[in-house]
Each structure stands twice: as C-alpha cells, then as structure tokens.
Design a protein around this motif. Structure first.
Motif, mmCIF file in Angstrom:
data_model
loop_
_atom_site.group_PDB
_atom_site.id
_atom_site.type_symbol
_atom_site.label_atom_id
_atom_site.label_comp_id
_atom_site.label_asym_id
_atom_site.label_seq_id
_atom_site.Cartn_x
_atom_site.Cartn_y
_atom_site.Cartn_z
ATOM 1 N N ILE A 115 2.394 -12.839 -33.539
ATOM 2 C CA ILE A 115 1.193 -12.741 -32.727
ATOM 3 C C ILE A 115 1.801 -12.121 -31.460
ATOM 4 O O ILE A 115 2.827 -12.476 -31.133
ATOM 5 N N ASN A 116 1.165 -11.053 -31.076
ATOM 6 C CA ASN A 116 1.644 -10.043 -29.816
ATOM 7 C C ASN A 116 2.915 -9.743 -30.233
ATOM 8 O O ASN A 116 3.815 -9.623 -29.284
ATOM 9 N N ALA A 117 3.217 -9.269 -31.491
ATOM 10 C CA ALA A 117 4.537 -8.897 -31.842
ATOM 11 C C ALA A 117 4.633 -8.195 -33.149
ATOM 12 O O ALA A 117 3.428 -8.246 -33.744
ATOM 13 N N PHE A 118 5.561 -7.267 -33.490
ATOM 14 C CA PHE A 118 5.465 -6.635 -34.549
ATOM 15 C C PHE A 118 5.964 -7.442 -35.748
ATOM 16 O O PHE A 118 7.003 -8.294 -35.733
ATOM 17 N N LEU A 119 5.390 -7.278 -36.901
ATOM 18 C CA LEU A 119 5.874 -8.097 -38.255
ATOM 19 C C LEU A 119 6.631 -7.180 -38.958
ATOM 20 O O LEU A 119 6.297 -6.250 -39.579
ATOM 21 N N LYS A 120 7.974 -7.693 -39.351
ATOM 22 C CA LYS A 120 8.901 -7.147 -40.114
ATOM 23 C C LYS A 120 8.140 -6.928 -41.426
ATOM 24 O O LYS A 120 7.847 -7.691 -42.168
ATOM 25 N N ASN A 121 8.464 -5.577 -41.871
ATOM 26 C CA ASN A 121 7.885 -5.207 -43.337
ATOM 27 C C ASN A 121 6.596 -5.462 -43.597
ATOM 28 O O ASN A 121 6.232 -6.116 -44.715
ATOM 29 N N CYS A 122 5.840 -5.357 -42.546
ATOM 30 C CA CYS A 122 4.602 -5.571 -42.596
ATOM 31 C C CYS A 122 3.808 -4.204 -43.496
ATOM 32 O O CYS A 122 3.460 -3.211 -42.893
ATOM 33 N N LEU A 123 3.694 -4.420 -44.705
ATOM 34 C CA LEU A 123 3.435 -3.266 -45.755
ATOM 35 C C LEU A 123 2.150 -3.377 -46.191
ATOM 36 O O LEU A 123 1.088 -2.508 -46.578
ATOM 37 N N LYS A 124 1.560 -4.606 -46.621
ATOM 38 C CA LYS A 124 0.325 -4.853 -47.605
ATOM 39 C C LYS A 124 -0.142 -6.202 -47.183
ATOM 40 O O LYS A 124 0.569 -7.143 -46.945
ATOM 41 N N ILE A 125 -1.609 -6.244 -47.243
ATOM 42 C CA ILE A 125 -2.278 -7.785 -47.234
ATOM 43 C C ILE A 125 -3.586 -7.317 -48.023
ATOM 44 O O ILE A 125 -4.333 -6.330 -48.152
ATOM 45 N N SER A 126 -4.135 -8.428 -48.607
ATOM 46 C CA SER A 126 -5.235 -8.444 -49.414
ATOM 47 C C SER A 126 -6.374 -8.517 -48.379
ATOM 48 O O SER A 126 -6.496 -9.316 -47.145
ATOM 49 N N ARG A 127 -7.759 -7.880 -48.610
ATOM 50 C CA ARG A 127 -8.696 -8.270 -47.515
ATOM 51 C C ARG A 127 -9.182 -9.619 -47.672
ATOM 52 O O ARG A 127 -9.610 -10.205 -46.679
ATOM 53 N N ALA A 128 -9.051 -10.235 -48.854
ATOM 54 C CA ALA A 128 -9.438 -11.712 -48.910
ATOM 55 C C ALA A 128 -8.493 -12.494 -48.077
ATOM 56 O O ALA A 128 -8.960 -13.645 -47.429
ATOM 57 N N ASP A 129 -7.129 -12.145 -48.224
ATOM 58 C CA ASP A 129 -6.183 -13.071 -46.997
ATOM 59 C C ASP A 129 -6.511 -12.758 -45.587
ATOM 60 O O ASP A 129 -6.151 -13.675 -44.832
ATOM 61 N N VAL A 130 -6.735 -11.524 -45.334
ATOM 62 C CA VAL A 130 -7.112 -11.297 -43.918
ATOM 63 C C VAL A 130 -8.441 -12.279 -43.519
ATOM 64 O O VAL A 130 -8.443 -12.685 -42.535
ATOM 65 N N ALA A 131 -9.311 -12.290 -44.433
ATOM 66 C CA ALA A 131 -10.547 -13.187 -44.236
ATOM 67 C C ALA A 131 -10.044 -14.522 -44.053
ATOM 68 O O ALA A 131 -10.638 -15.375 -43.233
ATOM 69 N N HIS A 132 -9.047 -14.888 -44.971
ATOM 70 C CA HIS A 132 -8.467 -16.286 -44.977
ATOM 71 C C HIS A 132 -7.912 -16.783 -43.527
ATOM 72 O O HIS A 132 -8.074 -17.820 -42.968
ATOM 73 N N PHE A 133 -7.182 -15.622 -43.004
ATOM 74 C CA PHE A 133 -6.460 -15.946 -41.767
ATOM 75 C C PHE A 133 -7.786 -16.287 -40.698
ATOM 76 O O PHE A 133 -7.652 -17.202 -40.094
#
Length: 223
Positions: free
Chosen positions: A186-204
């Motif tokens: 949150i308001n920061a960079f995520l280390k090794n932020c490379l992939k995420i599913s559309r379903a998990d974005v929705a989950h968040f």
C-alpha cells in the motif's frame, strides 16, 4: 445490512463488467452476497444471471447513459479498459475521461468509495530485478505508451479527488482461478511484483471495500 456470514452487504456499481477483472468482480461480489449493478455497453455479453444482479447498458464516455444507475449505491468498481494490447496501442482518453465522468456521477449521487485499475509498469519499481526494469522502461512503456499516458492522467485526476479511492496497479495479468493468496503493498512498491490473476485482483477488491488502509491509496498486488 448483514448476510448470513455476518458481513456487510454492499450495493456495488461495476463499470466495464464484461472485461476480465470486471466479470470476476461481478461473480465474486454476488458469491459474497452483495447487490450488483453491472454497467456495460452491451449487457447481453455478460451471461451471468443472479437475483442480485442488474445488467444495464451504459457508456462511460456518455455520462447520460449511466448516471441514473448511481442512485443509492455504496461503491463503484471501475474496471474499464481498452481492447488490444501490445501491437495495437492507440491514443485513448477512456481511462482519464471515462473515470472523470464516473467521478462526477459519484459526486452527484453522494458515493464516496471507488476502485480503479491502473498498471504496475506506469512507474518503474526500484525493487524489481534489473532486467525487468529495463524491459518495462524500454519495451512495455514504449509499446503501450498511449495507454500509459492516459492511465497517468487518470491517476492524477483521481488523486486530486477527496473520495475514498483505491488505485490498483497489477503487473502481468493471467487467467488463473482465484486463490486468495497474494501479496500487496500500500503506497509502496511490491518486491518481485510480476504476475497476478484477474480473479485475484477481483478478490482483493471485493474483500477490501471497507478497508480504510486502502482509502486514498495506490496498491501493488502480486504473487
């Protein structure tokens, strides 16, 4: 109002409900017991049927087509996006102008909560591996320069607004099933932020509607 799991039921507007993230938001919101109004240009394309789902025709570039549906709603999820991708990037105002129209309708109807989708590569993360930073700067940002330019305008517009907004910056999106297992910054960079599913974005999104830590915040999300 509470559902049987003792969680609050929200009345949600989902704009761009037939896109990859939008459709997942619709399905997961309904599974969680929320009441959903799905706004999309062609409602017939959203095949989901549910007693708590209302599908309506609306175009974010034409405010008069959707404003009335914002009455008595709790939150808006803007999952709008341009078609195409690498090799088909064209000048657009969909993100900036479309979300400006949504924000205006929210102001008129008194809605204070909003989620928006941006992109992690809009800003080169200093905690990514060196070669990934090079690819984002010299390949991704150049091939998607028009889309990123408009996303940048959108972020500036939203951040100047006093509502409880959350801008999500996902990395490469996949079509994997929802796992509920991911990392966020949150308001920061995520280390090794490379992939995420559309379903998990929705989950968040669906699971953080009332999370005040995400109000007026930019969120990176990844595995």
């Amino acid at each position: 109002m509470k559902n049987p799991q003792n969680t609050t039921i929200y009345k949600l507007i989902i704009v761009g409900a037939n896109g990859g993230i939008g459709r997942q938001c619709v399905e997961q919101a309904l599974q969680a017991g929320h009441i959903v109004t799905a706004i999309l240009r062609n409602p017939a394309k959203l095949t989901t049927e549910h007693p708590n789902l209302k599908k309506v025709s609306g175009d974010v570039m034409q405010p008069g087509t959707f404003e009335n549906h914002f009455e008595n709603q709790d939150a808006v999820i803007s999952a709008i996006g341009v078609a195409g991708g690498f090799g088909s990037d064209k000048p657009t105002t969909l993100y900036s102008q479309g979300n400006a129209h949504i924000l205006k309708a929210m102001e008129q109807k008194g809605i204070k909560r909003m989620f928006l989708i941006s992109a992690s590569a809009i800003e080169i993360s200093p905690v990514l591996p060196f070669y990934i930073r090079l690819i984002e700067k010299y390949v991704v940002q150049k091939l998607l320069k028009h889309m990123y330019a408009d996303l940048h305008k959108m972020e500036i517009l939203v951040k100047s607004n006093n509502i409880s907004w959350t801008i999500i910056r996902p990395p490469q999106l996949t079509n994997q099933a929802v796992s509920g297992k991911y990392r966020i910054a949150i308001n920061a960079f995520l280390k090794n932020c490379l992939k995420i599913s559309r379903a998990d974005v929705a989950h968040f999104i669906i699971n953080n509607i009332a999370n005040q830590d995400t109000y007026q915040a930019t969120v990176e999300i990844g595995y």
